[in-house]
Write a protein that holds these residues in place. Structure first.
Motif, PDB file in Angstrom:
ATOM      1  N   ASP A   1      33.552  39.121  39.070  1.00 39.47           N
ATOM      2  CA  ASP A   1      32.191  39.060  38.538  1.00 39.47           C
ATOM      3  C   ASP A   1      32.224  38.255  37.247  1.00 39.47           C
ATOM      4  N   LEU A   2      31.690  37.041  37.292  1.00 42.09           N
ATOM      5  CA  LEU A   2      31.742  36.186  36.105  1.00 42.09           C
ATOM      6  C   LEU A   2      30.984  36.843  34.949  1.00 42.09           C
ATOM      7  N   GLY A   3      31.602  36.836  33.774  1.00 43.48           N
ATOM      8  CA  GLY A   3      30.987  37.386  32.580  1.00 43.48           C
ATOM      9  C   GLY A   3      31.248  38.856  32.339  1.00 43.48           C
ATOM     10  N   ALA A   4      31.799  39.566  33.313  1.00 44.49           N
ATOM     11  CA  ALA A   4      31.954  41.019  33.200  1.00 44.49           C
ATOM     12  C   ALA A   4      33.193  41.405  32.409  1.00 44.49           C
ATOM     13  N   ILE A   5      33.081  42.484  31.671  1.00 46.37           N
ATOM     14  CA  ILE A   5      34.198  42.946  30.846  1.00 46.37           C
ATOM     15  C   ILE A   5      35.362  43.414  31.709  1.00 46.37           C
ATOM     16  N   TRP A   6      35.062  43.830  32.948  1.00 47.13           N
ATOM     17  CA  TRP A   6      36.103  44.355  33.828  1.00 47.13           C
ATOM     18  C   TRP A   6      36.712  43.284  34.739  1.00 47.13           C
ATOM     19  N   ILE A   7      36.409  42.037  34.516  1.00 46.14           N
ATOM     20  CA  ILE A   7      36.919  40.983  35.381  1.00 46.14           C
ATOM     21  C   ILE A   7      38.447  41.038  35.426  1.00 46.14           C
ATOM     22  N   ALA A   8      38.992  40.863  36.622  1.00 50.81           N
ATOM     23  CA  ALA A   8      40.434  41.028  36.806  1.00 50.81           C
ATOM     24  C   ALA A   8      41.219  39.893  36.152  1.00 50.81           C
TER      25      ALA A   8
ATOM     26  N   ALA B   1      33.711  35.759  29.818  1.00 53.18           N
ATOM     27  CA  ALA B   1      33.380  34.541  29.081  1.00 53.18           C
ATOM     28  C   ALA B   1      31.943  34.138  29.376  1.00 53.18           C
ATOM     29  N   ALA B   2      31.379  33.331  28.477  1.00 59.16           N
ATOM     30  CA  ALA B   2      30.015  32.826  28.678  1.00 59.16           C
ATOM     31  C   ALA B   2      30.002  31.618  29.598  1.00 59.16           C
ATOM     32  N   GLU B   3      31.144  30.901  29.684  1.00 57.48           N
ATOM     33  CA  GLU B   3      31.232  29.692  30.491  1.00 57.48           C
ATOM     34  C   GLU B   3      32.550  29.685  31.263  1.00 57.48           C
TER      35      GLU B   3
ATOM     36  N   GLY C   1      25.655  37.185  37.751  1.00 52.57           N
ATOM     37  CA  GLY C   1      25.515  37.594  36.356  1.00 52.57           C
ATOM     38  C   GLY C   1      25.072  39.032  36.195  1.00 52.57           C
ATOM     39  N   LYS C   2      24.335  39.291  35.090  1.00 49.90           N
ATOM     40  CA  LYS C   2      23.767  40.588  34.690  1.00 49.90           C
ATOM     41  C   LYS C   2      24.809  41.612  34.267  1.00 49.90           C
ATOM     42  N   PHE C   3      26.048  41.167  34.052  1.00 55.78           N
ATOM     43  CA  PHE C   3      27.094  42.075  33.628  1.00 55.78           C
ATOM     44  C   PHE C   3      27.373  41.908  32.138  1.00 55.78           C
ATOM     45  N   SER C   4      27.775  42.956  31.483  1.00 55.45           N
ATOM     46  CA  SER C   4      28.124  42.930  30.061  1.00 55.45           C
ATOM     47  C   SER C   4      29.578  42.475  29.916  1.00 55.45           C
ATOM     48  N   PRO C   5      29.897  41.706  28.867  1.00 58.96           N
ATOM     49  CA  PRO C   5      29.066  41.313  27.723  1.00 58.96           C
ATOM     50  C   PRO C   5      28.333  39.979  27.894  1.00 58.96           C
ATOM     51  N   HIS C   6      28.604  39.239  28.972  1.00 62.70           N
ATOM     52  CA  HIS C   6      27.975  37.927  29.164  1.00 62.70           C
ATOM     53  C   HIS C   6      27.118  37.986  30.424  1.00 62.70           C
TER      54      HIS C   6
ATOM     55  N   ASN D   1      31.338  31.141  51.305  1.00 65.51           N
ATOM     56  CA  ASN D   1      30.875  31.326  52.673  1.00 65.51           C
ATOM     57  C   ASN D   1      29.936  32.512  52.788  1.00 65.51           C
ATOM     58  N   ALA D   2      28.882  32.464  52.033  1.00 68.09           N
ATOM     59  CA  ALA D   2      27.894  33.538  52.050  1.00 68.09           C
ATOM     60  C   ALA D   2      26.652  33.034  51.339  1.00 68.09           C
ATOM     61  N   SER D   3      25.648  33.890  51.261  1.00 66.31           N
ATOM     62  CA  SER D   3      24.439  33.553  50.528  1.00 66.31           C
ATOM     63  C   SER D   3      24.703  33.630  49.029  1.00 66.31           C
ATOM     64  N   VAL D   4      24.223  32.643  48.288  1.00 71.40           N
ATOM     65  CA  VAL D   4      24.381  32.631  46.837  1.00 71.40           C
ATOM     66  C   VAL D   4      23.025  32.888  46.201  1.00 71.40           C
ATOM     67  N   THR D   5      22.936  33.948  45.425  1.00 66.41           N
ATOM     68  CA  THR D   5      21.701  34.312  44.754  1.00 66.41           C
ATOM     69  C   THR D   5      21.923  34.298  43.248  1.00 66.41           C
ATOM     70  N   ILE D   6      21.071  33.590  42.530  1.00 69.11           N
ATOM     71  CA  ILE D   6      21.107  33.598  41.070  1.00 69.11           C
ATOM     72  C   ILE D   6      19.702  33.902  40.591  1.00 69.11           C
ATOM     73  N   GLY D   7      19.533  35.015  39.877  1.00 70.15           N
ATOM     74  CA  GLY D   7      18.208  35.487  39.528  1.00 70.15           C
ATOM     75  C   GLY D   7      17.736  35.041  38.165  1.00 70.15           C
ATOM     76  N   GLN D   8      16.430  34.982  38.018  1.00 71.46           N
ATOM     77  CA  GLN D   8      15.807  34.536  36.772  1.00 71.46           C
ATOM     78  C   GLN D   8      16.152  35.464  35.616  1.00 71.46           C
ATOM     79  N   ALA D   9      16.251  36.753  35.876  1.00 81.49           N
ATOM     80  CA  ALA D   9      16.490  37.721  34.811  1.00 81.49           C
ATOM     81  C   ALA D   9      17.964  37.833  34.460  1.00 81.49           C
ATOM     82  N   THR D  10      18.833  37.175  35.223  1.00 79.75           N
ATOM     83  CA  THR D  10      20.260  37.326  34.972  1.00 79.75           C
ATOM     84  C   THR D  10      20.848  36.035  34.431  1.00 79.75           C
TER      85      THR D  10
END
Length: 218
Positions: free
Chosen positions: A27-34, A40-42, A59-64, A78-87
């Motif tokens: 999960d990009l941006g998440a504190i628990w990323i392996a 990171a922000a980028e 997105g939508k994960f802390s801290p980024h 190989n799946a649907s990619v969803t990026i939301g306005q609020a995230t």
């Protein structure tokens, strides 16, 4: 038009460079990323790297909560990619949620983008439905190619094309806009639908088999 200089690995922290497909979903941006990745922000996929799956862009994960992904190599999801306005990418953000550099490739089965901005200067391939909605702006640069099974731009979203767009059916619905710029080429092998106060601004070249509504050009 959001344009950025080509970035290199040295512009990113070590934990933000994705050189190979992660062993498990990250999960990009998440504190628990392996590890070896870090919150990171980028993030950056360098030229020469080929990544297949296991990346969550929503997105939508802390801290980024609004991570940005730069693609200079090849990314296949190989799946649907969803990026939301609020995230990803708040409405006041400067940078896009995804930026594909010239020479980079982004491939997936389906998209649903309602973030602020997506920029493609490379190759963007969607095997099924390419959907841009809710005021999202997709920029396809002069060196870029967008290839999709179907294109749907809806709910005040905008597609700016100065490169090449190829699709079967192409739908503009509910105040959507297609801006085909001076260098732009749009090839529609199916039906072109323009409905519910949507408009097309045409300066480049467009070819369609079956227009379903009048097209406004400026």
């Amino acid at each position: 038009y959001p344009t950025l200089p080509v970035k290199t690995e040295s512009d990113f922290a070590e934990g933000a460079v994705i050189r190979q497909t992660p062993a498990g979903n990250i999960d990009l941006g998440a504190i628990w990323i392996a590890k070896p990745y870090a919150a990171a922000a980028e993030y950056y996929i360098p030229a020469g790297a080929e990544i297949t799956g296991n990346i969550n862009l929503n997105g939508k994960f802390s801290p980024h909560s609004a991570p940005v992904l730069y693609v200079a190599g090849k990314l296949t999801l190989n799946a649907s990619v969803t990026i939301g306005q609020a995230t990803n990418l708040q409405q006041n953000a400067v940078y896009p949620a995804i930026y594909v550099f010239e020479g980079g490739t982004f491939t997936t089965d389906q998209t649903s983008f309602s973030c602020k901005t997506i920029v493609n200067e490379g190759t963007f391939v969607v095997n099924g439905l390419f959907n841009v909605n809710t005021s999202c702006e997709f920029y396809n640069g002069a060196s870029a190619a967008l290839q999709a099974g179907e294109v749907e731009v809806t709910n005040k979203a905008k597609l700016y094309n100065d490169g090449k767009v190829e699709s079967a059916d192409f739908r503009l619905n509910t105040y959507a806009e297609l801006h085909n710029c001076e260098n732009g080429t749009v090839a529609i092998d199916g039906t072109f639908y323009v409905t519910n106060y949507s408009v097309t601004y045409q300066k480049g070249v467009a070819r369609m088999d079956r227009p379903a509504a009048a097209v406004r050009s400026t």
